[in-house]
Motif scaffolding. Structure first.
Motif, short mmCIF file in Angstrom:
data_model
loop_
_atom_site.label_atom_id
_atom_site.label_comp_id
_atom_site.label_asym_id
_atom_site.label_seq_id
_atom_site.Cartn_x
_atom_site.Cartn_y
_atom_site.Cartn_z
N MET A 178 38.49 32.04 29.09
CA MET A 178 38.84 31.46 30.39
C MET A 178 39.74 32.46 31.13
O MET A 178 40.77 32.87 30.60
CB MET A 178 39.58 30.13 30.20
CG MET A 178 38.76 29.05 29.51
SD MET A 178 37.39 28.43 30.51
CE MET A 178 38.27 27.31 31.62
N ILE A 179 39.33 32.81 32.33
CA ILE A 179 40.08 33.77 33.14
C ILE A 179 41.00 33.00 34.08
O ILE A 179 40.55 32.30 34.98
CB ILE A 179 39.14 34.68 33.94
CG1 ILE A 179 38.10 35.34 33.03
CG2 ILE A 179 39.94 35.73 34.70
CD1 ILE A 179 38.67 36.22 31.97
N ALA A 180 42.29 33.12 33.84
CA ALA A 180 43.28 32.42 34.68
C ALA A 180 43.92 33.44 35.62
O ALA A 180 45.05 33.88 35.42
CB ALA A 180 44.33 31.75 33.80
N GLY A 181 43.18 33.84 36.62
CA GLY A 181 43.65 34.85 37.57
C GLY A 181 42.47 35.61 38.14
O GLY A 181 41.32 35.19 38.00
N THR A 182 42.76 36.71 38.79
CA THR A 182 41.71 37.51 39.44
C THR A 182 41.58 38.86 38.74
O THR A 182 42.58 39.51 38.44
CB THR A 182 42.04 37.74 40.92
OG1 THR A 182 42.22 36.47 41.57
CG2 THR A 182 40.92 38.51 41.62
N VAL A 183 40.34 39.26 38.48
CA VAL A 183 40.07 40.52 37.79
C VAL A 183 40.02 41.66 38.81
O VAL A 183 39.35 41.57 39.84
CB VAL A 183 38.75 40.44 37.02
CG1 VAL A 183 38.44 41.79 36.35
CG2 VAL A 183 38.82 39.33 35.98
N LYS A 184 40.73 42.72 38.51
CA LYS A 184 40.77 43.89 39.39
C LYS A 184 39.37 44.44 39.64
O LYS A 184 38.59 44.62 38.71
CB LYS A 184 41.63 44.99 38.78
CG LYS A 184 43.11 44.71 38.76
CD LYS A 184 43.88 45.91 38.19
CE LYS A 184 45.37 45.67 38.16
NZ LYS A 184 46.11 46.83 37.59
N GLY A 185 39.08 44.70 40.91
CA GLY A 185 37.82 45.33 41.26
C GLY A 185 36.60 44.45 41.19
O GLY A 185 35.49 44.91 41.46
N SER A 186 36.78 43.18 40.84
CA SER A 186 35.64 42.27 40.74
C SER A 186 35.23 41.78 42.13
O SER A 186 35.91 42.02 43.13
CB SER A 186 36.00 41.08 39.85
OG SER A 186 36.97 40.26 40.49
N ASP A 187 34.10 41.08 42.18
CA ASP A 187 33.65 40.52 43.45
C ASP A 187 34.63 39.49 44.01
O ASP A 187 34.64 39.23 45.21
CB ASP A 187 32.27 39.88 43.27
CG ASP A 187 31.17 40.91 43.05
OD1 ASP A 187 31.32 42.05 43.53
OD2 ASP A 187 30.16 40.58 42.40
N PHE A 188 35.44 38.90 43.13
CA PHE A 188 36.44 37.93 43.59
C PHE A 188 37.70 38.61 44.13
O PHE A 188 38.51 37.99 44.80
CB PHE A 188 36.85 37.00 42.43
CG PHE A 188 35.84 35.94 42.11
CD1 PHE A 188 35.64 34.86 42.95
CD2 PHE A 188 35.07 36.03 40.96
CE1 PHE A 188 34.70 33.88 42.65
CE2 PHE A 188 34.13 35.06 40.65
CZ PHE A 188 33.94 33.98 41.50
N ASP A 189 37.87 39.88 43.84
CA ASP A 189 39.09 40.60 44.22
C ASP A 189 38.95 41.25 45.60
O ASP A 189 39.15 42.44 45.77
CB ASP A 189 39.40 41.67 43.17
CG ASP A 189 40.78 42.31 43.38
OD1 ASP A 189 41.63 41.67 44.02
OD2 ASP A 189 40.97 43.44 42.90
N GLN A 190 38.60 40.45 46.58
CA GLN A 190 38.35 40.98 47.91
C GLN A 190 39.62 41.45 48.61
O GLN A 190 39.57 42.30 49.50
CB GLN A 190 37.62 39.93 48.76
CG GLN A 190 36.25 39.56 48.20
CD GLN A 190 35.53 38.51 49.02
OE1 GLN A 190 36.03 38.04 50.03
NE2 GLN A 190 34.34 38.14 48.58
N ALA A 191 40.75 40.91 48.23
CA ALA A 191 42.02 41.31 48.84
C ALA A 191 42.68 42.45 48.07
O ALA A 191 43.74 42.94 48.47
CB ALA A 191 42.97 40.12 48.93
#
Length: 245
Positions: free
Chosen positions: A203-216
């Protein structure tokens, strides 16, 4: 005689194991492909975008990893089954299925207004596609004493603050799909343990660097941290669940 000896030696060499990395993209799946490839696995990269897969194969081959691209719609069971057949024919029996694939985080974002089509679509990739893949690779996993590794998100936790955040940001559907996948992992782990198939989830509790979710560009979790954890879980074959934050 020499040729015969060479054939005998070749027949005694262990066949390379194969991992399917489903939902290939930047972040976790790239790191998983690199980690398992480094450990001697053939790597099958699967996603919709052929150009992304082509680039991924080239990057892995440059590191000495045998890899191949398999474009597929992971929300379409027939596409998933066809993909598994192609992987098996190209790279051999499948030892590990790693599922990082996810759908649109905004599907059925407001549950009070979402229509039936959107509600059904919540499970296209997280449940229906995943189960199509599991069923297709299961004969190999049983024979190889292989593993199913699932990447999931903290939105699936049953927790009031998490629920409040999902409602606030209009991504309530993501919570439902992740929660369903979280439950599915536990059921599969219980069902398949008698067959020697390991099932594990991070379970990923946060945002992964460089991923598609890391737009900011504010991600704090390294993809390689998750990949190393998956390798640890795969080799130890004990804990069904882990959290990376």
């Amino acid at each position: 005689m020499r040729a015969t000896r060479e054939r005998r030696r070749a027949s005694k060499r262990p066949m390379a194991k194969t991992i399917i990395v489903a939902g290939y993209g930047p972040g976790i799946s790239t790191a998983v492909a690199e980690k398992f490839g480094k450990e001697g696995f053939n790597v099958a990269l699967v996603a919709r975008r052929a150009e992304r897969l082509t680039a991924g194969v080239k990057a892995l081959e440059a590191k000495g990893v045998k890899a191949a691209a398999f474009p597929a719609d992971l929300g379409d069971p027939s596409s998933v089954r066809a993909m598994v057949d192609k992987v098996r024919a190209t790279l051999g029996p499948i030892t590990v299925l790693e599922w990082t694939a996810f759908g649109d985080a905004k599907i059925a974002g407001d549950l009070t207004t979402a229509d039936a089509t959107a509600l059904r679509a919540l499970f296209d990739i997280s449940i229906i596609g995943l189960m199509a893949a599991v069923q297709a690779v299961l004969p190999d996993l049983k024979k190889e004493k292989g593993a199913l590794l699932v990447t999931n998100g903290g939105a699936g936790y049953v927790d009031p603050p998490v629920d409040g955040m999902l409602v606030q940001y209009g991504i309530a559907g993501l919570g439902i799909s992740n929660a369903a996948k979280h439950k599915l992992v536990g059921l599969l782990a219980e069902k398949l343990k008698g067959d020697g198939v390991y099932v594990g989830e991070i379970m990923i509790a946060g945002t992964v660097k460089g991923s598609d979710f890391d737009q900011a560009g504010r991600g704090t979790i390294e993809g390689r941290t998750v990949a190393e954890k998956f390798w640890e879980m795969y080799t130890a074959r004990k804990d069904v669940r882990a959290k990376v934050a």
